[in-house]
Design a protein around this motif. Structure first.
Motif, PDB file in Angstrom:
ATOM      1  N   VAL A   1     -21.356 -18.645  71.966  1.00 12.15           N
ATOM      2  CA  VAL A   1     -21.141 -16.408  73.139  1.00 12.15           C
ATOM      3  C   VAL A   1     -20.703 -15.762  72.493  1.00 12.15           C
ATOM      4  CG1 VAL A   1     -19.540 -17.172  74.874  1.00 12.15           C
ATOM      5  CG2 VAL A   1     -20.805 -19.530  74.738  1.00 12.15           C
ATOM      6  N   GLY A   2     -20.929 -15.335  72.768  1.00 11.14           N
ATOM      7  CA  GLY A   2     -20.044 -13.543  72.451  1.00 11.14           C
ATOM      8  C   GLY A   2     -18.950 -13.658  72.741  1.00 11.14           C
ATOM      9  N   THR A   3     -17.625 -13.342  72.376  1.00 10.76           N
ATOM     10  CA  THR A   3     -16.881 -13.174  73.194  1.00 10.76           C
ATOM     11  C   THR A   3     -16.336 -11.714  72.214  1.00 10.76           C
ATOM     12  OG1 THR A   3     -15.441 -14.373  72.025  1.00 10.76           O
ATOM     13  CG2 THR A   3     -16.284 -15.438  74.077  1.00 10.76           C
ATOM     14  N   ARG A   4     -14.795 -10.797  73.229  1.00 13.19           N
ATOM     15  CA  ARG A   4     -14.245  -9.872  72.431  1.00 13.19           C
ATOM     16  C   ARG A   4     -12.501 -10.719  71.695  1.00 13.19           C
ATOM     17  NH1 ARG A   4     -15.195  -5.391  76.998  1.00 13.19           N
ATOM     18  NH2 ARG A   4     -17.510  -5.121  75.914  1.00 13.19           N
ATOM     19  N   VAL A   5     -12.669 -11.847  71.537  1.00  7.90           N
ATOM     20  CA  VAL A   5     -11.279 -12.443  71.261  1.00  7.90           C
ATOM     21  C   VAL A   5     -10.854 -12.460  70.085  1.00  7.90           C
ATOM     22  CG1 VAL A   5     -10.268 -14.691  71.385  1.00  7.90           C
ATOM     23  CG2 VAL A   5     -12.050 -14.011  73.034  1.00  7.90           C
TER      24      VAL A   5
END
Length: 84
Positions: free
Chosen positions: A16-20
């Motif tokens: 899962v790609g996130t901007r975290v």
């Protein structure tokens, strides 16, 4: 990369790609966390009631004298259980 995920199965691996910030996600710091849309996450439970049974003997563990498998003792009050 953009692939539509049709379904995921237990034991499967998805990314899962996130901007975290990566410093927050290193060393499995997010293990056990739930990801979802704001306002659509399931309720959080702090207490659950379960039914269980204990195996009679420990599987794959030999006694110190190399004999039969060790017997399982009854649970004690306030004993910490690891549930998988």
């Amino acid at each position: 990369e953009s692939n539509n995920l049709q379904f995921a199965v237990p034991g499967g691996l998805i990314g899962v790609g996130t901007r975290v910030d990566p410093t927050l996600t290193r060393a499995d710091r997010l293990v056990g966390q739930v990801l979802g849309l704001r306002g659509q996450l399931p309720d959080v439970f702090a207490e659950i009631e379960i039914s269980y049974y204990l195996l009679r003997r420990l599987l794959g563990v030999k006694t110190s004298d190399g004999g039969k498998q060790a017997k399982v003792q009854k649970l004690s009050r306030a004993e910490i259980l690891m549930v998988n």
